[in-house]
Design a protein around this motif. Sequence first.
Motif, PDB file in Angstrom:
ATOM      1  N   ASN A 161       0.824  -1.198   0.000  1.00 44.28           N
ATOM      2  CA  ASN A 161       0.000   0.000   0.000  1.00 44.28           C
ATOM      3  C   ASN A 161       0.861   1.253   0.000  1.00 44.28           C
ATOM      4  OD1 ASN A 161       0.382   0.947   2.891  1.00 44.28           O
ATOM      5  ND2 ASN A 161      -0.378  -1.140   3.239  1.00 44.28           N
ATOM      6  N   ILE A 162       0.212   2.339  -0.394  1.00 42.96           N
ATOM      7  CA  ILE A 162       0.863   3.651  -0.445  1.00 42.96           C
ATOM      8  C   ILE A 162       0.138   4.580   0.507  1.00 42.96           C
ATOM      9  CG2 ILE A 162       1.346   5.656  -1.905  1.00 42.96           C
ATOM     10  CD1 ILE A 162       1.401   3.728  -4.298  1.00 42.96           C
ATOM     11  N   VAL A 163       0.887   5.334   1.289  1.00 40.41           N
ATOM     12  CA  VAL A 163       0.300   6.332   2.179  1.00 40.41           C
ATOM     13  C   VAL A 163       0.912   7.684   1.843  1.00 40.41           C
ATOM     14  CG1 VAL A 163      -0.028   7.100   4.554  1.00 40.41           C
ATOM     15  CG2 VAL A 163      -0.104   4.659   4.029  1.00 40.41           C
ATOM     16  N   LEU A 164       0.050   8.651   1.510  1.00 43.63           N
ATOM     17  CA  LEU A 164       0.472  10.020   1.228  1.00 43.63           C
ATOM     18  C   LEU A 164      -0.057  10.905   2.348  1.00 43.63           C
ATOM     19  CD1 LEU A 164      -0.613  10.096  -2.537  1.00 43.63           C
ATOM     20  CD2 LEU A 164       1.621   9.451  -1.621  1.00 43.63           C
ATOM     21  N   ASP A 178      -2.220   0.346 -13.952  1.00 42.86           N
ATOM     22  CA  ASP A 178      -2.755   1.611 -14.462  1.00 42.86           C
ATOM     23  C   ASP A 178      -3.924   2.145 -13.633  1.00 42.86           C
ATOM     24  OD1 ASP A 178      -4.552  -0.319 -15.103  1.00 42.86           O
ATOM     25  OD2 ASP A 178      -4.700   0.173 -17.240  1.00 42.86           O
ATOM     26  N   LYS A 179      -4.108   1.606 -12.420  1.00 42.56           N
ATOM     27  CA  LYS A 179      -5.200   2.074 -11.574  1.00 42.56           C
ATOM     28  C   LYS A 179      -4.878   1.792 -10.107  1.00 42.56           C
ATOM     29  CE  LYS A 179      -9.369   1.457 -13.021  1.00 42.56           C
ATOM     30  NZ  LYS A 179     -10.663   0.822 -13.394  1.00 42.56           N
ATOM     31  N   MET A 180      -5.206   2.753  -9.242  1.00 44.41           N
ATOM     32  CA  MET A 180      -5.031   2.575  -7.803  1.00 44.41           C
ATOM     33  C   MET A 180      -6.262   3.131  -7.083  1.00 44.41           C
ATOM     34  SD  MET A 180      -0.993   3.565  -7.190  1.00 44.41           S
ATOM     35  CE  MET A 180      -1.126   5.240  -7.806  1.00 44.41           C
ATOM     36  N   LYS A 181      -6.715   2.438  -6.052  1.00 43.13           N
ATOM     37  CA  LYS A 181      -7.899   2.875  -5.314  1.00 43.13           C
ATOM     38  C   LYS A 181      -7.610   2.917  -3.818  1.00 43.13           C
ATOM     39  CE  LYS A 181     -11.388   1.035  -8.533  1.00 43.13           C
ATOM     40  NZ  LYS A 181     -12.568   0.148  -8.649  1.00 43.13           N
ATOM     41  N   GLY A 182      -8.372   3.748  -3.125  1.00 38.15           N
ATOM     42  CA  GLY A 182      -8.215   3.826  -1.679  1.00 38.15           C
ATOM     43  C   GLY A 182      -9.102   4.880  -1.083  1.00 38.15           C
ATOM     44  N   SER A 183      -8.598   5.551  -0.051  1.00 34.67           N
ATOM     45  CA  SER A 183      -9.394   6.544   0.668  1.00 34.67           C
ATOM     46  C   SER A 183      -8.558   7.792   0.925  1.00 34.67           C
ATOM     47  CB  SER A 183      -9.898   5.970   1.999  1.00 34.67           C
ATOM     48  OG  SER A 183      -8.807   5.609   2.824  1.00 34.67           O
ATOM     49  N   HIS A 184      -9.266   8.901   1.121  1.00 32.11           N
ATOM     50  CA  HIS A 184      -8.614  10.180   1.391  1.00 32.11           C
ATOM     51  C   HIS A 184      -9.355  10.838   2.556  1.00 32.11           C
ATOM     52  CE1 HIS A 184      -6.340  13.848   0.437  1.00 32.11           C
ATOM     53  NE2 HIS A 184      -7.460  14.526   0.607  1.00 32.11           N
ATOM     54  N   GLN A 195      -4.563  12.824   4.468  1.00 31.79           N
ATOM     55  CA  GLN A 195      -3.914  11.525   4.281  1.00 31.79           C
ATOM     56  C   GLN A 195      -4.649  10.712   3.231  1.00 31.79           C
ATOM     57  OE1 GLN A 195      -2.102   9.236   7.545  1.00 31.79           O
ATOM     58  NE2 GLN A 195      -3.461   7.555   6.973  1.00 31.79           N
ATOM     59  N   THR A 196      -3.893  10.208   2.290  1.00 32.79           N
ATOM     60  CA  THR A 196      -4.429   9.333   1.250  1.00 32.79           C
ATOM     61  C   THR A 196      -3.806   7.956   1.418  1.00 32.79           C
ATOM     62  OG1 THR A 196      -4.656  11.175  -0.309  1.00 32.79           O
ATOM     63  CG2 THR A 196      -4.664   8.954  -1.232  1.00 32.79           C
ATOM     64  N   THR A 197      -4.651   6.935   1.481  1.00 38.90           N
ATOM     65  CA  THR A 197      -4.185   5.557   1.586  1.00 38.90           C
ATOM     66  C   THR A 197      -4.661   4.792   0.363  1.00 38.90           C
ATOM     67  OG1 THR A 197      -4.278   5.623   4.011  1.00 38.90           O
ATOM     68  CG2 THR A 197      -4.176   3.451   2.978  1.00 38.90           C
ATOM     69  N   LEU A 198      -3.728   4.268  -0.394  1.00 45.11           N
ATOM     70  CA  LEU A 198      -4.038   3.490  -1.592  1.00 45.11           C
ATOM     71  C   LEU A 198      -3.666   2.035  -1.325  1.00 45.11           C
ATOM     72  CD1 LEU A 198      -2.458   5.988  -4.148  1.00 45.11           C
ATOM     73  CD2 LEU A 198      -4.900   5.719  -3.655  1.00 45.11           C
ATOM     74  N   ASN A 199      -4.676   1.172  -1.248  1.00 39.50           N
ATOM     75  CA  ASN A 199      -4.410  -0.234  -0.922  1.00 39.50           C
ATOM     76  C   ASN A 199      -4.853  -1.201  -2.015  1.00 39.50           C
ATOM     77  OD1 ASN A 199      -7.160   0.009  -0.507  1.00 39.50           O
ATOM     78  ND2 ASN A 199      -6.959   0.135   1.713  1.00 39.50           N
ATOM     79  N   GLU A 200      -5.333  -0.668  -3.136  1.00 36.94           N
ATOM     80  CA  GLU A 200      -5.630  -1.507  -4.298  1.00 36.94           C
ATOM     81  C   GLU A 200      -4.748  -1.006  -5.443  1.00 36.94           C
ATOM     82  OE1 GLU A 200      -9.769  -2.090  -5.260  1.00 36.94           O
ATOM     83  OE2 GLU A 200     -10.366  -1.634  -3.209  1.00 36.94           O
ATOM     84  N   LEU A 201      -3.629  -1.653  -5.643  1.00 42.55           N
ATOM     85  CA  LEU A 201      -2.627  -1.175  -6.583  1.00 42.55           C
ATOM     86  C   LEU A 201      -2.581  -2.053  -7.832  1.00 42.55           C
ATOM     87  CD1 LEU A 201       0.316  -0.521  -4.062  1.00 42.55           C
ATOM     88  CD2 LEU A 201      -1.594   0.984  -4.654  1.00 42.55           C
ATOM     89  N   GLN A 202      -2.757  -1.408  -8.986  1.00 38.20           N
ATOM     90  CA  GLN A 202      -2.630  -2.073 -10.271  1.00 38.20           C
ATOM     91  C   GLN A 202      -1.699  -1.248 -11.148  1.00 38.20           C
ATOM     92  OE1 GLN A 202      -6.510  -2.883 -11.937  1.00 38.20           O
ATOM     93  NE2 GLN A 202      -7.367  -3.432  -9.935  1.00 38.20           N
ATOM     94  N   PHE A 208     -13.215  10.686   1.717  1.00 36.88           N
ATOM     95  CA  PHE A 208     -13.428  10.548   0.286  1.00 36.88           C
ATOM     96  C   PHE A 208     -12.988   9.164  -0.180  1.00 36.88           C
ATOM     97  CE2 PHE A 208     -12.499  14.872   1.406  1.00 36.88           C
ATOM     98  CZ  PHE A 208     -13.251  15.690   0.581  1.00 36.88           C
ATOM     99  N   THR A 209     -13.622   8.701  -1.251  1.00 38.68           N
ATOM    100  CA  THR A 209     -13.033   7.594  -1.993  1.00 38.68           C
ATOM    101  C   THR A 209     -12.090   8.221  -2.999  1.00 38.68           C
ATOM    102  OG1 THR A 209     -14.807   7.621  -3.643  1.00 38.68           O
ATOM    103  CG2 THR A 209     -15.078   6.146  -1.745  1.00 38.68           C
ATOM    104  N   VAL A 210     -11.046   7.508  -3.360  1.00 38.70           N
ATOM    105  CA  VAL A 210     -10.088   8.051  -4.315  1.00 38.70           C
ATOM    106  C   VAL A 210      -9.708   6.970  -5.314  1.00 38.70           C
ATOM    107  CG1 VAL A 210      -8.137   7.545  -2.804  1.00 38.70           C
ATOM    108  CG2 VAL A 210      -7.892   9.259  -4.581  1.00 38.70           C
ATOM    109  N   GLU A 211      -9.597   7.379  -6.549  1.00 40.05           N
ATOM    110  CA  GLU A 211      -9.171   6.472  -7.610  1.00 40.05           C
ATOM    111  C   GLU A 211      -8.142   7.183  -8.478  1.00 40.05           C
ATOM    112  OE1 GLU A 211     -11.970   3.813  -9.748  1.00 40.05           O
ATOM    113  OE2 GLU A 211     -11.312   4.924 -11.527  1.00 40.05           O
ATOM    114  N   PHE A 212      -6.986   6.578  -8.616  1.00 38.10           N
ATOM    115  CA  PHE A 212      -5.926   7.137  -9.452  1.00 38.10           C
ATOM    116  C   PHE A 212      -5.864   6.340 -10.761  1.00 38.10           C
ATOM    117  CE2 PHE A 212      -2.819   9.416  -6.373  1.00 38.10           C
ATOM    118  CZ  PHE A 212      -3.883  10.040  -5.745  1.00 38.10           C
ATOM    119  N   THR A 213      -5.809   7.044 -11.875  1.00 36.56           N
ATOM    120  CA  THR A 213      -5.648   6.392 -13.174  1.00 36.56           C
ATOM    121  C   THR A 213      -4.548   7.106 -13.951  1.00 36.56           C
ATOM    122  OG1 THR A 213      -7.381   7.800 -14.117  1.00 36.56           O
ATOM    123  CG2 THR A 213      -8.044   5.609 -13.323  1.00 36.56           C
TER     124      THR A 213
END
Length: 202
Positions: free
Chosen positions: A144-147, A171-177, A162-169, A189-194
């Motif tokens: 996981n990634i923690v920002l 070309d896509k990452m998901k988590g919470s903010h 704080q952003t926590t990304l615990n679904e790492l692919q 918040f829900t957060v999705e990185f693409t």
Amino acid sequence: MKNKIPFLTFLISIFLLVGCNGKNSEDQLRQRELDLQSRIDSFANVEKDYQALLQMKDSIVKADSLKLLNDSLSSVVKFWPQHLAGRWNGRLVCIESDCSDYVIGDQRVDTWEFKSDSLNLYADLLNNKNQIVRTYNASFTGNNIVLSFKTDPSVSKTVAMQTTLNELQTDKMKGSHTITIDSDCTAKFTVEFTRPSSNKKQ
């Protein structure tokens, strides 16, 4: 003369008896001393074994703690892997809030850039002019990634993010903010990185 002989014999008997009793008492005292010393030596050996066991236990605990620390340090990555480094589009959707600045359902899309130097991982939040708005400290353990970001305590309005990304692919990452303002209100918040289309790995 006849009367003196039995009396003399009686005295000699008394002296012999006293002498024997004295010798027996001395032998008993010496034996007790030997028994006592034997017990002292036995206790000393037990104490020595106990101290040796304590030292062994301390050594094992210290070694285990050092191993855990080394494992923990080695598990923290000090650079972004190629598939994570670079730019991402981040989409945030508010799902919970007791802050007046954020309303459930609010959405936001930003550009993020994952960077690293010789010491740290970090991520820059960019505006539409590619200017840095905010820099987040980052940690990446492989799973996981923690920002994280926090304003200077001297400012009138303190904000922690704080952003926590615990679904790492790839070309896509998901988590919470999470945003906390003045320790009085929190927005989640829900957060999705693409990956931006121009930055996707082939």
